[in-house]
Each structure stands twice: as structure tokens, then as C-alpha cells.
Design an enzyme around this catalytic site. Structure first.
Site, short mmCIF file in Angstrom:
data_model
loop_
_atom_site.label_atom_id
_atom_site.label_comp_id
_atom_site.label_asym_id
_atom_site.label_seq_id
_atom_site.Cartn_x
_atom_site.Cartn_y
_atom_site.Cartn_z
N GLY A 155 -101.09 20.61 23.07
CA GLY A 155 -100.46 21.35 21.81
C GLY A 155 -100.27 22.77 22.38
N LYS A 169 -79.64 2.78 24.31
CA LYS A 169 -80.65 1.76 25.22
C LYS A 169 -79.90 2.17 26.84
CE LYS A 169 -84.07 0.36 23.38
NZ LYS A 169 -83.85 1.36 22.66
N HIS A 201 -58.96 6.79 15.32
CA HIS A 201 -59.03 8.14 15.13
C HIS A 201 -59.20 9.05 16.29
CE1 HIS A 201 -58.26 7.19 10.94
NE2 HIS A 201 -58.95 6.22 11.18
O1 M6R Z 1 -92.15 6.85 17.76
P1 M6R Z 1 -90.83 6.84 17.12
O2 M6R Z 1 -90.35 5.73 16.46
O3 M6R Z 1 -90.96 8.04 15.95
O4 M6R Z 1 -89.74 7.49 18.01
C1 M6R Z 1 -88.38 7.81 17.77
C2 M6R Z 1 -87.67 7.80 19.10
O5 M6R Z 1 -88.28 8.90 19.84
C3 M6R Z 1 -87.65 6.48 19.74
O6 M6R Z 1 -87.08 5.48 19.17
C4 M6R Z 1 -86.65 6.43 20.92
O7 M6R Z 1 -85.25 6.88 20.63
C5 M6R Z 1 -86.74 5.59 21.90
N1 M6R Z 1 -87.35 5.82 23.06
C6 M6R Z 1 -85.38 4.62 22.26
O8 M6R Z 1 -85.61 3.61 23.05
#
Ligand code: M6R
Length: 639
Positions: free
Chosen positions: A126, A512, A531
Site C-alpha cells: 500500500g 494475449k 476505415h
Molecule cells: O483480476 P482481474 O480479472 O480484475 O484482472 C484484470 C486484468 O488485469 C487481467 O485480466 C489482465 O488483463 C490479464 N493479465 C490478461 O491476461
């Protein structure tokens, strides 16, 4: 014996002005019991390394003193340092693995931080916002602070508070009452060899209760090898762990109510299980993850029972708008949810990046249902979006994979996905289960509001129940996809095209590839090609096209077949993902990836899988770290 010299065994160093370090995302472990604390803590940190892997450190209490080692870089660096210069054996200890936000990933910035006398060690998640004022006050009282870090301020404050109270938990409470900002803390004091204290505000902190031992961690994965009995700590609570007791209070010392629960997965779920990478294991687990997420939510007659959705049916019937908020891969699931929700409920639905949501003054009221999707339940942007929505009177339903995390805790209701722990940074099984949960919510809304007949729901539910088997079949046919990926390892760019729900799938394929292969990858709605993006097409440029079913909305299919022809005519190397038997695409595909027939809305559940395999293999071929891509962390708990 631990020498009584100041800062024993600690490699912390003085740092320059303005080098204020702010730790926001990381993994914390604490242990007290009969085992080697170092072994337990380091093993726990390994399980938490997905939360950050810029630096790591440990501290153990032994022989009346405190010993600490910390190292920049991955945990393996810390392990090497511990072999070269072993710490004395002790049964109480803490550890930390860090993702650097502000302040570089150096030995000095790594945690734990110690007080001047080297009697207190603290790890922190934090930002202590008022640390500068507290630091100045400490300096006036004669403390010599070695660094500019906010965490070190806590170590000094704890030492001071302990010297006047002689009670580590009371010292922690006193300190917490002085702190502003976000601070999940775990600390030990050399005078209290069998005590670990922790405090939770914002970032997660979970207690594990064993036989004659207790654990504290950011995630149950850190202690699942030892116990499946957990206690979820709430906001602004302080916990004192001893071998035989766990005591939780609020910051004023009043006993606090806590939620005890049994973790329904075991240590093997958090291990690679023979796979080279967690990502490969998690891709392979998708059939089970989808099946588990459906389990128990459909009765014998095919009706949906989402008991967790505690929002009264009368309230759901009054809803006049749905807004989905999420980030990254979860946002792509939310984009697909929009198609399903609007189609099945006839309610307007917007899907918005959580990071943008509250800054545009969205129109929300008590008739708005906000769906917050998050694997971790900790993503700060999504959390802030849901807080904003609730402030405006909207009801919030979380779709989440992490029991007891902040987002479900702060929502009106939660539908858990049952993907099991997802360790690889790149989200795979969480995505598929988020999709399943979105479909279930959409159908449930349709069922509750009467926009879907029972037999229509039964049909979709039956189609959903076929998905685990279909994903299994996709996984069995991935060798050509892997070979193709290896052959493209030298490329700089890959484009992805889709229409309708295939568009978010294209975006997910591109994401990905970016995060794993570090390649330039873009996803486009195929209709947008003319476009602008078509100008990117050049000779032998790989373009992956997600083709909708020829049976459903045939107009979509016709249009994308035209798009494939357009890009191929301009030299693109077309990689076509199409439904088995779709002969119309064959003449225009340089590479074909067949997927089982699925209804248009559900097709992302099968079409995404080859893209995950493709990205994983390309990353491997390019020599990249699959589970821990550079610059990333699993949970993004900073805005
Ligand atoms: O834990 P969350 O589902 O909230 O995370 C959201 C994104 O940070 C997460 O989906 C990120 O985009 C992945 N690493 C993509 O593979």
C-alpha cells in the site's frame, strides 16, 4: 546467536531524497508455529510470486534477535542469497514479494523494513499517504531513518509503540490509527518470538489456522499446503497470531467479527502438476473450470438458481440498464456479456473499461445494475468503478474468482466463478469462466424479468453444458496451432479480426500475444478494416480471423468471408478459426483452425482457446517467461 548490533543481517541501504517508494502490489506471508519459518515463508512467497516479482525478502525471529535478507529480482535471487548466507533457524517469520510501482526494484527497496535497533521487521502493501509528516515527527523524536520509504516509518512507529505498550497487537493498533492511505501490514518484534501481527486496510490479508501454527498471507495459496482452514479479515482490522490463537480486533481494540471458511481446493491446484508452465496447466483445466462454474446452478428442469445473487427479483425486474465494468481480459468477457444481455433480456447494456468509467460522469441510478468482473477481486480500477456506482445508488453484482476478496465484499451480490486458483499472469481459465458467469447472469435476468421462456433457457443451458466437452476436443487438436506459432516466432506483428462476439475474441487474442510474446498485436472489428486498418496489410503479415458460425447469423459469416478475401488479396497470410465443416472459408485460408460448432453467442468459449495456445507457444518460442511476463503482475491493485 544474533548479534545485537543495529540492523543485523539486513542489507538495507540509505536512499536518496525523493526516492519515495510506494508498494501497492505484492505478496505477503507471515508464520508462527513449529516448523522452520524460513521454509514456510519462502514456499509461501513462491506461491505468491505471481503478485509481483521485482524483489523479495524475509525476516525470521531466532535466538532473541531478528535476521533479515532481501534481494532485488525474482525470488530465486533471494533463495541464492539465503544459501550463500543462511539465516539462523527460527519458527516465526515474515516475507514479501514485490511489484515495484514507485522506486526501482533494488535490494534497498525490497521488504522487510526494520527499525534502527533491528528489533522490528515489517512488510507492507500500500501507500502511507501521510508518511512525510510522520517521518519528520520521528526525526524530531530522535529516530534515524535510513531510507525515504513509507514502510520504514511504520517499523519505527511500531518500535516506539511497542516500547510503551509491551503489546505487539496494541502497538499495531496505535500505529494504524496514525496512518492514512492504504496499508496492509505484517510485522514481528524480536521481543515476542511467538507472535506475528497484521493489519488490513484495502489489500487482502487472510489467516490460515493450523494445528499449533498459524499463517497470514495475501492469498490462501501461500499456506494451502499446510491448512485449508481460513479466516477472512475485514477492513481496518488487526490480527495477532500465536501458535494456538488468532485474535482479531478493529483498530480501537474492539473484538471484530470475522468470516471463517474452508478452502475448497488443495495444494495440487496451486502447483504446476507436471506442466512446464502454470499457463499450460490452466489452459488444460478449462473444461473442468467451465463445468464447475455451471455446477449447482441449474436444476433438473433446466431453470437457473443463482442463490448468491442476493439482489431481490423485484429489484432486478425494475432494472432499466446494465453496465459492465472490468479491465483487461475481464473487460473482453464484459464486451461479450453485452451481446448476451441485450439479446436475451432486451435491456440496454454498456460495457466500459473500469479505468475510464468514473471519470466520465456516467449516468447511474437505483435502476442501474452494474456488473463488475474481476478474477482477483482486487483490481483497483474495477473497485473504484463499483464504489462510484454504489455511491450513485446502483446495485452492483460482482463476478469474481477469489473468495472473500475486496470486490465481492463491497458488492451487493457476487457470482463466483469456480476456475480454481489462476497463477499465470495471463488469464485463461478465468476468462472462460467469466464468460459462463456472464451467460448465466444474462439468462437469469431473462428468467427473472420474463423475457426468456423456460424452454429457451433450457436450450442455452444444454448448449452450455456441452462446452466442457467441446473445449476438450479443441485442446486435443492444438499441435498444428503450436507448430504455426513456432513458425511465426520471427514476426513483428500479428493482427486479429472478428465480428460480433468474435471482435472481443480478436481483442483477447491480441492482448494475449502482447503480454506473452511482446509482439505488436492488434484486434479489430472486421467491419472497421476499410476505415483504416487495412493499410497495415502487407505481404505475409499474419492475420488471425475469427469466423462466426455459418449457421447462425449467416450475414455475419458472409461479411467476414469477404473480409478474408480482401486482406488476402493484399498479401496477408490468413489464419482462419472457423467452425468444423465451414467449407466457404477453405479457399481463402492459408492456415485453418477448426473449432466445434457452437451457437454464435457461445462461440467465444471455444474460439478463444486456440488463441491462448498460440500466444503461449509463441512466447516460449521467443524465449519469454510464460507465467511471469515482463513488467506485469497478476493483480493490478493500483490505478
Ligand atoms: O483480476 P482481474 O480479472 O480484475 O484482472 C484484470 C486484468 O488485469 C487481467 O485480466 C489482465 O488483463 C490479464 N493479465 C490478461 O491476461
Amino acid at each position: 546467536m544474533i548479534p545485537a548490533a543495529p540492523r543485523p543481517f539486513c542489507d538495507d541501504a540509505k536512499r536518496g531524497e525523493g526516492d519515495h517508494e510506494r508498494i501497492i502490489m505484492c505478496g505477503i506471508v507471515g508464520y508462527v508455529g513449529g516448523q522452520s519459518a524460513l521454509d514456510v515463508v519462502v514456499a509461501g512467497l513462491k506461491r505468491l510470486e505471481y503478485r509481483g516479482y521485482d524483489s523479495a525478502g524475509v525476516a525470521v525471529l531466532a535466538d532473541g534477535g531478528l535476521a533479515s535478507t532481501k534481494k532485488a529480482g525474482k525470488l530465486v535471487n533471494l533463495e541464492k542469497a539465503l544459501v550463500e548466507q543462511p539465516l539462523p533457524a527460527g519458527t516465526t517469520g515474515i516475507g514479501h514479494t514485490r511489484w515495484a510501482t514507485h522506486g526501482g526494484p533494488t535490494d534497498a527497496n525490497a521488504h522487510p523494513h526494520l527499525d534502527n535497533a533491528g528489533r522490528v521487521a515489517v512488510v507492507h502493501n500500500g501507500i502511507i499517504e501521510n508518511f512525510a509528516g510522520l517521518r519528520a515527527e520521528l526525526a524530531e523524536r530522535g529516530h534515524d531513518l535510513a531510507s525515504e520509504t513509507d514502510t520504514e516509518v511504520v517499523a519505527h512507529l511500531l518500535a516506539e509503540a511497542y516500547s510503551s505498550t509491551g503489546d505487539p497487537a496494541e502497538a499495531m493498533r496505535q500505529v494504524c490509527r496514525q496512518l492514512e492511505g492504504a496499508f496492509t501490514l505484517v510485522a514481528v518484534h524480536a521481543d515476542e518470538p511467538d507472535v506475528v501481527v497484521g493489519a488490513r486496510r484495502n489489500s487482502p490479508l487472510v489467516v490460515g489456522v493450523g494445528e499449533g501454527e498459524a499463517f497470514l498471507a495475501s492469498d490462501v495459496a501461500a499456506f494451502i499446503a499446510h491448512t485449508r482452514s481460513a479466516i477472512e479479515l475485514g477492513q481496518d482490522q488487526v490480527v495477532e497470531l500465536r501458535r494456538e490463537s488468532v485474535t482479531v480486533t478493529d483498530f480501537d481494540g474492539q473484538p471484530a467479527e470475522v468470516r471463517k471458511y474452508h478452502v475448497d481446493w488443495d495444494a495440487s491446484a496451486a502447483e504446476k502438476g507436471g506442466y512446464d508452465y502454470f499457463m499450460l496447466k490452466e489452459i488444460a483445466e478449462q473444461p473442468k473450470a467451465v463445468a464447475d462454474t455451471l455446477l449447482g446452478r441449474i436444476d433438473g428442469s433446466g431453470a437457473l438458481h443463482l442463490d448468491e445473487v442476493r439482489i431481490a427479483p423485484s429489484v432486478l425486474r425494475e432494472v432499466d440498464k446494465v453496465v459492465v465494468v472490468a479491465c483487461g481480459t475481464a473487460y473482453h468477457a464484459g464486451m461479450i456479456a453485452k451481446y448476451a444481455i441485450e439479446h436475451w433480456t432486451r435491456l440496454p447494456c454498456e460495457t466500459e473499461l473500469a479505468s475510464e468509467f468514473r471519470y466520465r460522469d456516467p449516468i447511474l441510478d437505483q435502476r442501474t445494475l452494474v456488473i463488475a468482473i474481476s478474477q482477483s477481486g482486487e483490481t483497483m480500477d474495477t473497485l473504484m468503478a463499483l464504489r462510484h456506482a454504489r455511491e450513485q445508488g446502483a446495485k452492483v453484482l460482482a463476478i469474481c474468482n477469489t473468495n472473500g476478496s475486496t470486490i465481492p465484499r463491497e458488492s451487493d451480490a457476487v457470482l463466483y466463478t469456480h476456475a480454481g486458483p489462476e497463477v499465470a499472469v495471463a488469464s485463461t481459465k478465468a476468462f472462460l469462466t467469466q464468460l459462463v458467469a456472464c451467460y448465466l447472469v444474462a439468462l437469469y435476468l431473462g428468467q427473472t424479468r420474463g423475457t426468456k421462456w423456460g424452454d429457451e433457457i433450457r436450450t442455452v443451458v444444454r448448449q452450455l453444458s456441452e462446452v466442457p466437452g467441446q473445449v476438450e476436443r479443441v485442446l486435443e487438436t492444438m499441435e498444428p496451432v503450436r507448430a504455426l506459432a513456432r513458425s511465426l516466432a520471427h514476426k513483428n506483428t500479428v493482427l486479429f479480426l472478428g465480428r460480433h462476439v468474435g471482435y472481443p475474441v480478436a481483442l483477447e487474442g491480441a492482448l494475449k500475444l502482447k503480454e506473452l510474446a511482446y509482439m505488436h498485436a492488434e484486434g479489430f472489428a472486421a467491419g472497421e478494416l476499410k476505415h483504416g486498418p487495412i493499410a497495415l496489410i502487407e505481404d505475409d503479415l499474419p492475420v488471425v480471423v475469427v469466423v462466426p458460425s455459418p449457421r447462425g447469423r449467416s450475414v455475419l459469416h458472409e461479411k467476414i468471408v469477404s473480409n478474408i478475401q480482401e486482406i488476402r488479396a493484399r498479401g496477408a497470410r490468413t489464419i482462419v478459426i472457423a467452425e468444423e465443416g465451414d467449407e466457404a472459408v477453405v479457399p481463402y485460408a492459408d492456415h485453418l483452425i477448426w473449432i466445434p460448432a457452437a451457437p454464435t453467442l457461445l462461440q467465444p468459449l471455444v474460439a478463444t482457446v486456440p488463441l491462448q495456445v498460440f500466444a503461449c507457444e509463441l512466447a516460449t518460442a521467443r524465449g519469454n517467461e510464460v507465467d511471469q511476463p515482463r513488467n506485469l503482475a497478476k493483480s493490478v491493485t493500483v490505478e
